[in-house]
Scaffold this motif. Sequence first.
Motif, PDB file in Angstrom:
ATOM      1  N   LYS A 504       0.827  -1.210   0.000  1.00  8.48           N
ATOM      2  CA  LYS A 504       0.000   0.000   0.000  1.00  8.48           C
ATOM      3  C   LYS A 504       0.860   1.257   0.000  1.00  8.48           C
ATOM      4  O   LYS A 504       0.620   2.204  -0.768  1.00  8.48           O
ATOM      5  CB  LYS A 504      -0.925  -0.012   1.216  1.00  8.48           C
ATOM      6  N   LYS A 505       1.901   1.264   0.840  1.00  7.79           N
ATOM      7  CA  LYS A 505       2.794   2.426   0.894  1.00  7.79           C
ATOM      8  C   LYS A 505       3.563   2.601  -0.414  1.00  7.79           C
ATOM      9  O   LYS A 505       3.769   3.719  -0.888  1.00  7.79           O
ATOM     10  CB  LYS A 505       3.769   2.294   2.064  1.00  7.79           C
ATOM     11  N   ALA A 507       2.604   1.652  -3.376  1.00  9.87           N
ATOM     12  CA  ALA A 507       1.660   2.122  -4.394  1.00  9.87           C
ATOM     13  C   ALA A 507       1.460   3.634  -4.279  1.00  9.87           C
ATOM     14  O   ALA A 507       1.402   4.349  -5.288  1.00  9.87           O
ATOM     15  CB  ALA A 507       0.329   1.394  -4.253  1.00  9.87           C
ATOM     16  N   GLN A 508       1.337   4.134  -3.038  1.00 11.92           N
ATOM     17  CA  GLN A 508       1.188   5.575  -2.833  1.00 11.92           C
ATOM     18  C   GLN A 508       2.458   6.329  -3.238  1.00 11.92           C
ATOM     19  O   GLN A 508       2.393   7.417  -3.815  1.00 11.92           O
ATOM     20  CB  GLN A 508       0.862   5.855  -1.365  1.00 11.92           C
ATOM     21  N   LYS A 509       3.608   5.725  -2.964  1.00  8.76           N
ATOM     22  CA  LYS A 509       4.892   6.367  -3.246  1.00  8.76           C
ATOM     23  C   LYS A 509       5.139   6.530  -4.745  1.00  8.76           C
ATOM     24  O   LYS A 509       5.731   7.518  -5.192  1.00  8.76           O
ATOM     25  CB  LYS A 509       6.004   5.534  -2.611  1.00  8.76           C
ATOM     26  N   HIS A 511       2.716   6.453  -7.172  1.00  6.24           N
ATOM     27  CA  HIS A 511       1.470   6.716  -7.908  1.00  6.24           C
ATOM     28  C   HIS A 511       1.603   7.869  -8.899  1.00  6.24           C
ATOM     29  O   HIS A 511       1.207   7.753 -10.054  1.00  6.24           O
ATOM     30  CB  HIS A 511       0.334   6.986  -6.924  1.00  6.24           C
ATOM     31  N   ASN A 512       2.135   8.991  -8.475  1.00  8.98           N
ATOM     32  CA  ASN A 512       2.230  10.168  -9.351  1.00  8.98           C
ATOM     33  C   ASN A 512       3.685  10.629  -9.468  1.00  8.98           C
ATOM     34  O   ASN A 512       4.029  11.740  -9.064  1.00  8.98           O
ATOM     35  CB  ASN A 512       1.355  11.313  -8.813  1.00  8.98           C
ATOM     36  N   LEU A 569      -5.796   0.074  -8.043  1.00 11.35           N
ATOM     37  CA  LEU A 569      -4.903   0.918  -8.843  1.00 11.35           C
ATOM     38  C   LEU A 569      -5.310   0.902 -10.317  1.00 11.35           C
ATOM     39  O   LEU A 569      -5.346   1.944 -10.980  1.00 11.35           O
ATOM     40  CB  LEU A 569      -3.458   0.439  -8.691  1.00 11.35           C
ATOM     41  N   GLN A 572      -8.405   3.072 -10.848  1.00 10.51           N
ATOM     42  CA  GLN A 572      -8.099   4.501 -10.772  1.00 10.51           C
ATOM     43  C   GLN A 572      -7.447   4.994 -12.063  1.00 10.51           C
ATOM     44  O   GLN A 572      -7.790   6.062 -12.579  1.00 10.51           O
ATOM     45  CB  GLN A 572      -7.177   4.778  -9.585  1.00 10.51           C
TER      46      GLN A 572
END
Length: 652
Positions: A504-505, A507-509, A511-512, A569, A572
Motif C-alpha cells: 500500500k505504501k 503504491a502511494q509512493k 502513484h504520481n 490501482l 483509478q
Amino acid sequence: MSVVLRALCPVETQVAHPPGYPLFTMMSSLMLSLLPLSSPAHSINVLCAVFGAGASGALCFTVCRVAEPGPGAVLAGGVFAVSRLVWQWSVVAEVFSLNNLFVGVLFSLSACFHCADTVQQKKKFALWGALFCGLSLCNQHTLVLYVVVIIPWALLHLYTHNGLSFFDLVSLGTCFLAGFVPYMYLPVSSYLNRARWSWGDQTSVHGLLTHLLRAEYGTFSLAKTNESLNLLEMLRAQWNHCVNDLTVPVLALALLGMLLSLRSRLRCIFVCLIVTMVSIYSVFFAWRANLNIEKPLLLGVVERFWLQADAGVCVLAGLGLSWLVCCLTGHLGKGTVWNTGAWILTAGLISHMISLNHRDCDQSSNDVVDRFSREVVLSLPQGSLVLTRGDLPGNTLRYQHYCQSLRPDLSLVDQEMMTYNWYVAKLQRHLPGVTFPGHRWDPVNAVEKKTFSIEQFLKRNLHRPVFVCIGLTEGDPSWEGSFSRWPWGVCEQLLPVKTPFDPKKWAQKTHNLYNWSEPHDSFHPGSWERVANEEMWQARMKTAFFLFDLAENAEKEQQGRLYEISYKLYCQIVDSQVDYPANWDKNLALAAERLLQSGGRGYGLDSLMSRSIRHFSRYLKREPSDPQSKAIRSIITHLRKEREKFRDRQKA
C-alpha cells in the motif's frame, strides 16, 4: 527541441560512439562556444540545419556547373531540402546532415573537375577533391562507397589528359591523408581522459582500429545482431521510399536525365559517375543493413542511410529538367515558354513536398524526449546510482546529467558499456562513489578472472539507492536470489530480498511520479517520441502489474490483499483516461477476475464480473489477433453465465 539520441552533447572532449565522428564533435563544440542558445541540443540542431542548407546549395551548384543555372538546379537543391528524410534529419543533432553536405561538396567538386577547360584547372579541383574525400571519411564511413568510385575516375581522367605525374600522385595522396587529420582528436581525447562520458580507449593502435572499424557494433553492419533481410526486399523498401518521399515526377526526371545524357559524351560520363555511385552504395547497403525494417523504429534507423543515394537522384532529376528545356528549345524554339513551364513545375513540386512534409517535420515545439528524460531524472531519490540500458534512457539521461547539469548527485552507469574492457578503466575516475568489483561485467561468465557479476556489483554499492532504466541486460541471473526489482515509473529499484515490502505504501509512493499529459498513440511509430510516450504511459501501470504478479505466487492470506490493491490501482488509472493502451483493458479484466475468485474483498461480485466482461470485450475489439483470444472469449462466456446465475439468486 530534439534531444541528441546518438552522440552526447560535446561540452567536454569526449569521443563519440564508433567510428568516433571527430569532425562533427569538434564542430559541435565550436558551435556551443560561438552560439550558446537555449540548450546545447538547440545549438547543435541549428548547426545541423546549416549543414542541411549547405548540402542543398551544393546540389544546386552541381547542376549549374554540369548543365546551366535555371529551374533544374533549383529543383535538385529544393526537392532534396524539403524531402521528408532530409528535412527530418537536418533539424536534429545528428551526423547525417554533415554527411549530406559532404556528398554535395564531392558532387560539386567532381562537376568542376569534369567541366574544367584546362589540365591545370582539373589538377586544382582534384587536389580539393582529394582533401574533401579524406575529410568526408572523418564523419560517416558510408561515403567510402562514393570515394572509391570518384578516386579511380579522377585519376583515369587526369591520366588520359596527360596530367598525372609522380609529383601529382604524391600531392593528391598528401591532400587525401591531410583530410584524416581530425582523427588525431580521438587518441588525444582518450589520453587526456577529461570527459565524464566517452566511448572506447584509443590510446593504443588496437583500440583506435577497434573504434574506427566499428568492431563493437559489427564492421560493415548496422548493429550486432544475427537478423538479416533479403537483399531484394531492402532494395524494394528503398524504392518505395523514393516513390513516396521524392515523388514519381522527380524519379521520371532522373530517368530522363540518364537518357538525355546519351546525346553528349561529356554529359554521359558525369551521369555514369553519379549512377555508378548511387547503384553501388544502394546494393552494398541493402546487403549489409542487418536490421528488421518491419519494425517501425528499426526502419527509421535504416532509412536515414538512404539520404546519401537521394542526393544523387535529385542531381539526376535536376539535370534531366535542365536538358529537357534545352532539348525542347533546340527542336521547337520558344525557349521562354519551356523555361517558364519548367519553373512552374519546379515551384509546384517543391510546394507540394513542403505541404506534404511540414506537419511531420516541424519540430519547433517538440520537447517530448527532453521532458521524458527530465521527468525520469527528477523522480529519482537523492544520490541514486542508475544503471541505464538502451539508447533512450542512456543517452537522454546522460544529456540531462552532463550537458544540462541536472541532478549532479546521481551516478549514471551504462550496462552495455560496462561489459567492455575499457569502460571501468577509463570512466571509473569520473564516477566517485561507484565501486566496480572487477575490470568489467561479464553477464555470461562472471567467474573469469578480473570480471564480476551484477550481483557482486550491487552488493558493493548497497550504500546508495540503485535503479535500472529500462530493465536489466539478459544473461546474468546472479542477482535473482539476492535482490528484488520494485517498480519506479519507467525504472525499477533493486533492493535486497529481505527488505520489508508494504504494497500500500509503495503504491502511494509511486502513484504520481511524473507530470505527463501527452495523448496516447500520438506520434509516428518510427520515432523516439513514440517510444518515450509509450514508456511513460506503461509506467503508470507498472506498480499495479507488479502487485498482480506478486499475488499470483503469494500465499492465500496475502494474495487477496495484493489482488485488491492491484485492482484498485487499475481502476483509478483506467477510469481517469479516455484513450489508453489496449493491454490496460486486459490487465484490468484479469485483476477483476482474480479478485472475484478471492471473494471480492468488499467489492460487489456483480460489479467485478461486469467489469471483467466489459474490459475483456473492449480488449478483443482492439486486439482481435491476440493469440489468447479464444481463451478470453471462453472466459467472457463463463462470466456472463455466472453473472446471470448470481442475479437470479439475488432476485430470489
